[in-house]
Write an enzyme that holds these catalytic residues in place. Sequence first.
Site, PDB file in Angstrom:
ATOM      1  N   GLY A   1       0.832  -1.195   0.000  1.00 48.41           N
ATOM      2  CA  GLY A   1       0.000   0.000   0.000  1.00 48.41           C
ATOM      3  C   GLY A   1       0.864   1.241   0.000  1.00 48.41           C
ATOM      4  N   HIS A   2       0.218   2.396   0.033  1.00 40.90           N
ATOM      5  CA  HIS A   2       0.996   3.627  -0.015  1.00 40.90           C
ATOM      6  C   HIS A   2       0.296   4.730   0.752  1.00 40.90           C
ATOM      7  CE1 HIS A   2      -1.669   5.665  -2.923  1.00 40.90           C
ATOM      8  NE2 HIS A   2      -1.859   4.459  -3.414  1.00 40.90           N
TER       9      HIS A   2
ATOM     10  N   TYR B   1       5.699   4.246   0.302  1.00 44.35           N
ATOM     11  CA  TYR B   1       5.044   2.976   0.019  1.00 44.35           C
ATOM     12  C   TYR B   1       5.419   1.945   1.074  1.00 44.35           C
ATOM     13  CZ  TYR B   1       4.100   5.000  -4.565  1.00 44.35           C
ATOM     14  OH  TYR B   1       3.654   5.815  -5.577  1.00 44.35           O
ATOM     15  N   THR B   2       4.534   0.952   1.221  1.00 47.41           N
ATOM     16  CA  THR B   2       4.792  -0.157   2.134  1.00 47.41           C
ATOM     17  C   THR B   2       4.898  -1.445   1.327  1.00 47.41           C
ATOM     18  OG1 THR B   2       3.565   0.950   3.890  1.00 47.41           O
ATOM     19  CG2 THR B   2       3.985  -1.391   4.173  1.00 47.41           C
TER      20      THR B   2
ATOM     21  N   ASP C   1      -6.274   7.628  17.657  1.00 46.14           N
ATOM     22  CA  ASP C   1      -7.015   7.190  16.463  1.00 46.14           C
ATOM     23  C   ASP C   1      -7.334   5.701  16.550  1.00 46.14           C
ATOM     24  OD1 ASP C   1      -8.313   7.628  14.048  1.00 46.14           O
ATOM     25  OD2 ASP C   1      -6.529   7.245  12.840  1.00 46.14           O
TER      26      ASP C   1
ATOM     27  N   ASP D   1       1.468  -4.778  44.941  1.00 44.21           N
ATOM     28  CA  ASP D   1       1.968  -5.611  46.045  1.00 44.21           C
ATOM     29  C   ASP D   1       2.721  -6.811  45.474  1.00 44.21           C
ATOM     30  OD1 ASP D   1       2.400  -6.979  48.420  1.00 44.21           O
ATOM     31  OD2 ASP D   1       0.343  -7.734  48.544  1.00 44.21           O
TER      32      ASP D   1
ATOM     33  N   TYR E   1     -25.340  18.106  60.411  1.00 45.05           N
ATOM     34  CA  TYR E   1     -24.190  19.005  60.267  1.00 45.05           C
ATOM     35  C   TYR E   1     -22.977  18.424  60.998  1.00 45.05           C
ATOM     36  CZ  TYR E   1     -27.572  22.490  58.717  1.00 45.05           C
ATOM     37  OH  TYR E   1     -28.558  23.155  58.029  1.00 45.05           O
TER      38      TYR E   1
ATOM     39  N   ASP F   1     -16.698  24.739  54.654  1.00 44.30           N
ATOM     40  CA  ASP F   1     -17.838  25.550  55.103  1.00 44.30           C
ATOM     41  C   ASP F   1     -18.064  26.717  54.143  1.00 44.30           C
ATOM     42  OD1 ASP F   1     -19.854  26.725  56.544  1.00 44.30           O
ATOM     43  OD2 ASP F   1     -18.502  27.650  58.020  1.00 44.30           O
TER      44      ASP F   1
ATOM     45  N   GLU G   1     -22.154  20.441  51.453  1.00 46.91           N
ATOM     46  CA  GLU G   1     -20.774  20.938  51.481  1.00 46.91           C
ATOM     47  C   GLU G   1     -19.784  19.779  51.569  1.00 46.91           C
ATOM     48  OE1 GLU G   1     -21.416  25.288  53.629  1.00 46.91           O
ATOM     49  OE2 GLU G   1     -21.369  23.459  54.860  1.00 46.91           O
TER      50      GLU G   1
END
Length: 523
Positions: A69-70, A75-76, A188, A378, A463, A487, A498
């Site tokens: 391919g290219h 190219y490959t 990708d 561990d 609270y 707070d 909170e």
Amino acid sequence: MGVCFSAIRVTGASSSRRSSQTKSKAAPTPIDTKASTKRRTGSIPCGKRTDFGYSKDFHDHYTIGKLLGHGQFGYTYVAIHRPNGDRVAVKRLDKSKMVLPIAVEDVKREVQILIALSGHENVVQFHNAFEDDDYVYIVMELCEGGELLDRILSKKGNRYSEKDAAVVVRQMLKVAGECHLHGLVHRDMKPENFLFKSAQLDSPLKATDFGLSDFIKPGKRFHDIVGSAYYVAPEVLKRRSGPESDVWSIGVITYILLCGRRPFWDRTEDGIFKEVLRNKPDFSRKPWATISDSAKDFVKKLLVKDPRARLTAAQALSHAWVREGGNATDIPVDISVLNNLRQFVRYSRLKQFALRALASTLDEAEISDLRDQFDAIDVDKNGVISLEEMRQALAKDLPWKLKDSRVAEILEAIDSNTDGLVDFTEFVAAALHVHQLEEHDSEKWQLRSRAAFEKFDLDKDGYITPEELRMHTGLRGSIDPLLDEADIDRDGKISLHEFRRLLRTASISSQRAPSPAGHRNLR
């Protein structure tokens, strides 16, 4: 510069991360807004003026054969290794087409990435890089089993069985986890960028195309949009992406493997992007009713739009659906866990106490991924993490280089009973992903956070008072600095609202996590 090294067909081949890749038969043109607009600035291309530092004797070792391919720059080919006759894939890149310095940088980066990932069973193996006056040659393992995309399309209904899909997904997650430990984001992930080593049904899957991949400094984000439209994560479109985007893409692939359809679809790229940003995947249509709840839970946790609440690659490998048939040793150390451990020392004393209280409310099923991480760290399997084991674990996150004194400081902060070791309970408090707990099960989050709050609220009046705070923490002296952090309405006590806010947000002193001193700039 990624090229798919397939002896059957090459799809999505590209020699430059700054250029559009060849269209595949199942995806729109990959997007890359980094495309250079600079003009050619000299008569001699930068590539021709550059000594890459690679070996100069390619033709002494290899004979080039069949074209595969290219891409834009070259190219490959299939090539034969002269000494032993082995078949390999060779990408030959034309130096004369590397006009700008950025093209040269891209070639060097791809080689650097392949070297960094060398030896991983699910990454195409890098053999060597060569150059002469005209070309750069990148020699790699030849994969002859075709693309993952082709296998999907060859299946009945264009979908995999759950068991077979889990095997494929597990391999992709292992690649992502390894990339992230190296400070690398693939950017990708898609079926076209994975090839099978051979045509055998049990052939290992190989990641082959790193043309858009890039190194990222800890705590930083990418601000460009790259990738392929169907698989792009929401945060990429928002221009604030990191390693989490790879996991989203794997979630999209998993959805496709299981049902044969894309989770986000439209006729245009803009339409796809709107779907990704606004809508959730559809699990109501066929064949989802016949797919296990575990598989659906897995996909949903990968396709969470908030990257902070999304599973990491290592966490995903701990999920019951993908782990079935896999081994615990397959699970890499999780960079997000290591980051949480580093951050814990920077939290206020109050937030540390609050996280310990929250951790004590969780059951084993909710923290199974953290059990896997604890067991991975561990090393001697004695049930506690020593200073040396902590040092070894933190060192696996390669972009960070922590001094031994810093590692000791981290362990001391986590070690609440001051015995010099970190047990599992202490580990969970420091490593917990609060955003995930809230996102994945809001009802359970409400119950768990209230239970943690009530460990402080001794009189159950709704609270946490200064005296209750003092009693829970055992601290002497003024309690005001701890109280002031949580707070918000300044009424002198901490409400449940909170308290939950405190759990969700990093303390004031740690909202800006620094990049590590001495970080290796890998670009």
